[in-house]
Design a protein around this motif. Structure first.
Motif, PDB file in Angstrom:
ATOM      1  N   SER A  47       0.825  -1.206   0.000  1.00 55.61           N
ATOM      2  CA  SER A  47       0.000   0.000   0.000  1.00 55.61           C
ATOM      3  C   SER A  47       0.860   1.257   0.000  1.00 55.61           C
ATOM      4  CB  SER A  47      -0.918  -0.002   1.225  1.00 55.61           C
ATOM      5  OG  SER A  47      -1.798  -1.091   1.186  1.00 55.61           O
ATOM      6  N   LEU A  48       1.966   1.233   0.773  1.00 61.38           N
ATOM      7  CA  LEU A  48       2.846   2.393   0.825  1.00 61.38           C
ATOM      8  C   LEU A  48       3.683   2.509  -0.445  1.00 61.38           C
ATOM      9  CD1 LEU A  48       4.169   4.769   2.255  1.00 61.38           C
ATOM     10  CD2 LEU A  48       5.660   3.167   3.450  1.00 61.38           C
ATOM     11  N   ALA A  49       4.281   1.384  -0.872  1.00 64.09           N
ATOM     12  CA  ALA A  49       5.188   1.422  -2.027  1.00 64.09           C
ATOM     13  C   ALA A  49       4.478   1.874  -3.289  1.00 64.09           C
ATOM     14  CB  ALA A  49       5.818   0.047  -2.240  1.00 64.09           C
ATOM     15  N   TYR A  50       3.222   1.559  -3.413  1.00 60.10           N
ATOM     16  CA  TYR A  50       2.512   1.867  -4.646  1.00 60.10           C
ATOM     17  C   TYR A  50       1.627   3.101  -4.526  1.00 60.10           C
ATOM     18  CZ  TYR A  50       4.066  -2.747  -6.033  1.00 60.10           C
ATOM     19  OH  TYR A  50       4.824  -3.824  -6.339  1.00 60.10           O
ATOM     20  N   ASN A  51       1.861   3.915  -3.506  1.00 59.31           N
ATOM     21  CA  ASN A  51       1.143   5.179  -3.407  1.00 59.31           C
ATOM     22  C   ASN A  51       1.661   6.132  -4.485  1.00 59.31           C
ATOM     23  OD1 ASN A  51       0.906   8.108  -2.268  1.00 59.31           O
ATOM     24  ND2 ASN A  51      -0.626   6.901  -1.202  1.00 59.31           N
ATOM     25  N   VAL A  52       0.755   6.801  -5.143  1.00 60.94           N
ATOM     26  CA  VAL A  52       1.116   7.633  -6.291  1.00 60.94           C
ATOM     27  C   VAL A  52       2.066   8.769  -5.929  1.00 60.94           C
ATOM     28  CG1 VAL A  52      -0.846   9.193  -6.042  1.00 60.94           C
ATOM     29  CG2 VAL A  52       0.134   8.826  -8.282  1.00 60.94           C
ATOM     30  N   PHE A  53       2.053   9.186  -4.651  1.00 59.90           N
ATOM     31  CA  PHE A  53       2.841  10.346  -4.263  1.00 59.90           C
ATOM     32  C   PHE A  53       4.198   9.985  -3.648  1.00 59.90           C
ATOM     33  CE2 PHE A  53      -0.532  12.833  -5.481  1.00 59.90           C
ATOM     34  CZ  PHE A  53      -1.704  12.580  -4.785  1.00 59.90           C
ATOM     35  N   LEU A  54       4.555   8.720  -3.616  1.00 61.88           N
ATOM     36  CA  LEU A  54       5.808   8.309  -2.986  1.00 61.88           C
ATOM     37  C   LEU A  54       6.985   8.521  -3.940  1.00 61.88           C
ATOM     38  CD1 LEU A  54       6.716   6.936  -0.280  1.00 61.88           C
ATOM     39  CD2 LEU A  54       6.822   4.814  -1.570  1.00 61.88           C
ATOM     40  N   ALA A  55       8.135   8.932  -3.384  1.00 62.08           N
ATOM     41  CA  ALA A  55       9.331   9.139  -4.199  1.00 62.08           C
ATOM     42  C   ALA A  55       9.857   7.805  -4.711  1.00 62.08           C
ATOM     43  CB  ALA A  55      10.404   9.847  -3.380  1.00 62.08           C
ATOM     44  N   SER A  56      10.407   7.804  -5.932  1.00 59.61           N
ATOM     45  CA  SER A  56      10.846   6.569  -6.580  1.00 59.61           C
ATOM     46  C   SER A  56      11.914   5.810  -5.783  1.00 59.61           C
ATOM     47  CB  SER A  56      11.348   6.861  -7.994  1.00 59.61           C
ATOM     48  OG  SER A  56      10.303   7.355  -8.781  1.00 59.61           O
ATOM     49  N   PRO A  57      12.956   6.459  -5.210  1.00 60.25           N
ATOM     50  CA  PRO A  57      13.962   5.691  -4.464  1.00 60.25           C
ATOM     51  C   PRO A  57      13.369   4.928  -3.287  1.00 60.25           C
ATOM     52  CG  PRO A  57      14.778   7.896  -4.970  1.00 60.25           C
ATOM     53  CD  PRO A  57      13.331   7.885  -5.343  1.00 60.25           C
TER      54      PRO A  57
END
Length: 915
Positions: A47-57
């Motif tokens: 859920s966290l990794a695939y949040n649209v607003f999360l930074a790529s690294p």
């Protein structure tokens, strides 16, 4: 050039894994509070990794951990998500072969575990990357994913798929009507899902699309909505990516310094190959417009290198066009022609009309610079065709006129040159003759060129009229799409059949002549089409029905055949469908009519009809609009039917749950009864034995009285008295057992009492043991107890705590018995029951040395209806009820500690003093 919105979709495709709209802060907090490496942590990480607003690294780091934990605990769903994410990443970094392999491996796992959502998601991922790199198989995969998510009613993923189709249709194929249609669909799906992050993507795409269409005001409105959504979601990365849209608006409105600032800010935030090649090509374009050619060439060739490295054919088509214009400004037309031809080649390969148009325009300008007006005219016409096919608002068809003017200028210059030469060589007469001839020639050329100019102007005027008409048609189509989208939302927003029909009627009646309107709904059980609400001239007619087998009814014919019935003149055209003119069951006879089937996914729901008392009342436009509304009506009826079935299913499940709970209670009562029978047997045996002894002693008294032995009589009577006292004591014991057990077997009153926990535990331990012995004579297990005498009376509901104890003890005996069946002779089944007073709490522990609980089901054992027992031996409600009694009824805790293969220990923890 605006490809970054599509890239944003590629990077954020994985937000679909989460089912809830949560901020980054919420998701991070939930993950921090769950450190154990299990399936629940994997889902939170997804859920966290695939949040649209999360930074790529940070996303890449989480994906690696997801894969590691999933493989460690054999959680294949998490493994499939991680592999799909890595596959997309490999694609975007240019490693297409590895990316394709990882995505297909993710799909194989999804198919193997029969996870339909995962299967559809892998198709979405693979289709997006393929389509974005020019592979036409990608669109087929996307349409397949759309249908799967629609069948699953997963509106969040459906919105993501539809917005992806829209962006690829816009960017790769310049199909703006398709893009607008699918963005409207995506909006409806996102609204159903109540998904703010999907609306962010849609607003971003709408901003890009309106910018393409030249509507910069609307582009700014949608971009500001997207920026606001990113701000609320904590999406700093998303805000940077949206800067590309803002840069586009600045570039197209001539604000070049602001455009450069936004592009470079975005480039500094993300310098990956798949992003840098886009941004650097846009920066090069701005520098060309600013006449800064050295910088233009620097960024253009850098973009060309990156695009070639990852084989981004779309960007190759664009950056060659940029270089063609740069070389033309540098007055090197041959290099300009070379790059324009290469750009057109790539544009044709990916099917982008926009890039075909721009490269042909650059080619026409290069040939015009070389004064090769034939080729300039040829390619300018191609440019116009591509531009017109995109329904552009501007028309710049001046090449033909320029060609003729330039030819005239060239010939006039040649005449002047010859005249000057002849004056120096010949006498006045010859010179005069030459001048006369030149004048005549010039007059003829001017006359011919003027006629050609007139023809060219007529041609241009005709083309302009055609373009204006196309623009009007586009505007009408756009308005229709918006109107139909709004109507569709109104129709599908209700789950009431009556409301659906009235909403459809209100909208149809506002668009066309619906003097008579009706919707017929098919019922499978009666084989009839019911018309619950038909309107004639705005008045509701009485309800009526048609059998689908009635041969002389248009509604029945339309339903059975699944085909449209359209008639402009009923009197003359009815014979194409029926033998006789049908008489209306209600209302007057119409003059023209339309019947359309209401169908969704090959399932017929009924028919819709509009009728007029005027002949030829309906045009193709009316038919088109009604077809679209019929689709919305069918979808709404399907939703209403599904909602009704869902309510019926929920009611059935509630009844089943009640029955299962009662069954569990009866099973517990049966176990109590078996224990009670054993407990009461001992005092009854004493009563029977002493009663038989007293009968014998009375016979002895008779003999002693006959013999006159009064002393013996007195002694015998004393023995009889003692025996009767024992009978009375054991009778009271039996009475106490019966009353106590009846109290425990009754439904809980919810009233707490001060209870001796040690006595209550010991009593239910004996009841459980003897109950099992009563059912199975071969049952045997070592039972150990360790009761803490420091425990005082505790305020609990004894019946409820008794049920919990009985369930846990029975489960312990069951698991050791099962292990005994398969274990060697040295195994001794043992159940240990312990009570402890510890730091203000009372703990009751039930421990066994059975098989233990596998880690993969640990998080399910307290779930209702989950059981590891064979079919027929357990309802799966025992532990669930026990958990509710302890946690909700007594503010306590019910925990389990286990080691697979060695046994389990269930711990009831209660407050020492309960109010």
């Amino acid at each position: 050039m605006r490809k970054l919105p599509l890239l944003l979709l590629l990077f954020t495709l994985f937000t679909t894994a989460t089912a809830q709209d949560k901020s980054l802060a919420q998701l991070r907090k939930e993950l921090e509070e769950h450190p154990q490496e299990d399936a629940a942590r994997v889902e939170k990480m997804i859920s966290l990794a695939y949040n649209v607003f999360l930074a790529s690294p940070e996303r890449r780091k989480l994906v690696s951990e997801i894969l590691s934990i999933s493989r460690k605990i054999n959680y294949r769903r998490g493994e499939a998500y991680a592999l799909g994410s890595m596959g997309n990443s490999r694609y975007l970094s240019g490693n297409i072969q590895e990316g394709d392999s990882l995505l297909k491996l993710a799909e194989l796992i999804a198919i193997d575990i029969k996870d339909q959502t995962l299967i559809a998601l892998t198709k979405l991922r693979l289709g997006t990357v393929k389509a974005s790199f020019g592979d036409k198989e990608g669109m087929a995969l996307l349409y397949n994913a759309e249908k799967l998510f629609e069948d699953l009613k997963n509106y969040k993923l459906l919105a993501r798929t539809q917005s992806t189709i829209a962006s690829i249709g816009q960017v790769n194929y310049s199909n703006y009507p398709l893009a607008m249609e699918y963005l409207i669909k995506a909006t409806e799906s996102a609204e159903k899902a109540k998904s703010s992050d999907e609306m962010f993507n849609i607003w971003s795409s709408l901003s890009s699309l309106h910018g393409f269409l030249g509507d910069q005001d609307s582009a700014l409105v949608y971009m500001n909505k997207a920026l606001d959504a990113a701000q609320k979601g904590g999406g700093d990365v998303a805000k940077l990516q949206l800067l590309n849209n803002l840069g586009e608006i600045y570039r197209l409105t001539g604000k070049y310094s602001l455009a450069l600032e936004t592009y470079k800010k975005n480039l500094a935030a993300d310098s990956s190959l798949s992003t840098a090649d886009i941004l650097e090509s846009n920066i090069a374009d701005v520098y060309i417009r600013m006449d800064s050619l050295p910088l233009a060439f620097k960024y253009a060739f850098s973009s060309l290198t990156k695009a070639t490295q990852i084989n981004d054919e779309y960007i190759l088509g664009w950056v060659h066009c940029v270089l063609a214009r740069a070389y033309l400004k540098k007055a090197i037309p041959d290099s300009s022609i070379y790059h324009a031809n290469l750009g057109f080649k790539f544009a044709t390969k990916v099917g982008s009309i926009e890039l075909m148009r721009d490269n042909r325009e650059a080619l026409a300008q290069a040939y015009a610079f070389k004064k090769d007006f034939a080729n300039a005219y040829k390619y300018h016409l191609e440019y116009i065709n591509y531009r017109d096919s995109m329904l552009s608002a501007e028309v710049k068809n001046r090449t033909a006129v320029l060609q003729h003017n330039n030819e005239l200028e060239k010939k006039q210059t040649e005449i002047a040159r010859l005249s000057q030469k002849q004056k120096a060589q010949k006498d006045f007469l010859i010179s005069a003759l030459v001048v006369l001839v030149l004048i005549l020639v010039t007059t003829g050329l001017l006359f011919r060129n003027n006629r050609q100019k007139q023809k060219a102007n007529k041609l241009l005027h005709k083309q302009k009229q055609e373009i204006d008409q196309k623009a009007k048609d586009l505007e009408q189509s756009y308005n229709n799409v918006e109107l139909l989208g709004e109507i569709g939302r109104k129709i599908t927003s209700s789950l009431s059949v009556e409301t659906i029909i009235s909403t459809v009627y209100a909208n149809v009646n506002s668009l066309m002549d619906a003097s008579v309107f009706g919707i017929g709904i098919y019922h499978e059980d009666t084989k009839q089409i019911d018309f619950p609400a038909t309107y004639e001239n705005g008045e509701a007619l009485p309800a009526y029905s048609n059998s689908i087998y009635e041969q002389n009814r248009f509604a029945s014919l339309c339903f059975i055949s699944g085909k449209e019935i359209v008639m402009g003149d009923l009197e003359t055209e009815y014979k194409n469908y029926l033998q006789n003119v049908p008489v209306p069951k209600e209302g007057k006879q119409p003059a023209s009519l339309i019947y359309l089937p209401l169908k969704v996914k090959d399932k017929m729901f009924g028919v819709i009809t509009i009728q007029s008392f005027q002949k030829n009342a309906y045009s193709e436009y009316n038919l088109y609009m009604l077809r679209t509304i019929a689709i919305y009506a069918a979808i709404a009826l399907e939703n209403a039917e599904s909602y009704k079935k869902l309510n019926q299913t929920v009611d059935s499940l509630k009844r089943t749950q009640t029955q299962l709970i009662q069954s569990e209670k009866m099973a517990s009562l049966g176990e109590l009864t078996a224990g009670i029978a054993h407990e009461i047997q001992n005092p009854l045996n004493f009563v029977n034995n002493f009663s038989e002894v007293n009968i014998e002693l009375i016979d002895e008294v008779k003999e002693q009285l006959g013999a006159g032995d009064l002393q013996s009589v007195t002694e015998t009577f004393e023995n009889i008295k003692q025996n009767l006292e024992k009978v009375r004591l054991h009778g009271k014991r039996a009475d106490s057992i019966v009353k106590g057990m009846l109290q425990h077997s009754q439904s809980s009153t919810g009233v707490k009492e001060l209870v001796d926990i040690n006595a209550l535990t010991d009593e239910y331990l004996r009841l459980a043991y003897h109950g099992l012995r009563a059912k199975d004579k071969s049952f045997n297990a070592v039972t150990k107890t360790q009761f803490d005498n420091r425990i005082e009376r505790v305020n609990v509901i004894p019946q409820d705590i008794g049920r919990v104890l009985l369930n846990l003890i029975n489960n312990a005996y069951y698991t050791v018995t099962e292990k005994k069946k398969i274990a060697q002779n040295e195994y001794e089944p043992t159940v240990t029951v312990t009570t402890i007073k510890d730091n203000g709490t009372i703990k009751i522990k039930v421990k066994d040395n059975g098989n233990g609980i596998p880690p993969k089901i640990m998080d399910k054992i307290f779930q209702p209806f989950f059981t590891t027992k064979p079919t027929g031996q357990g309802t799966g409600l025992g532990l669930s009820l026990a958990y509710d009694i302890v946690t909700k009824g007594h503010d306590g805790e019910l925990k389990v500690e286990t080691k697979e293969g060695e046994g389990s220990e269930f711990i009831i923890q209660l407050p020492d003093r309960l109010n």
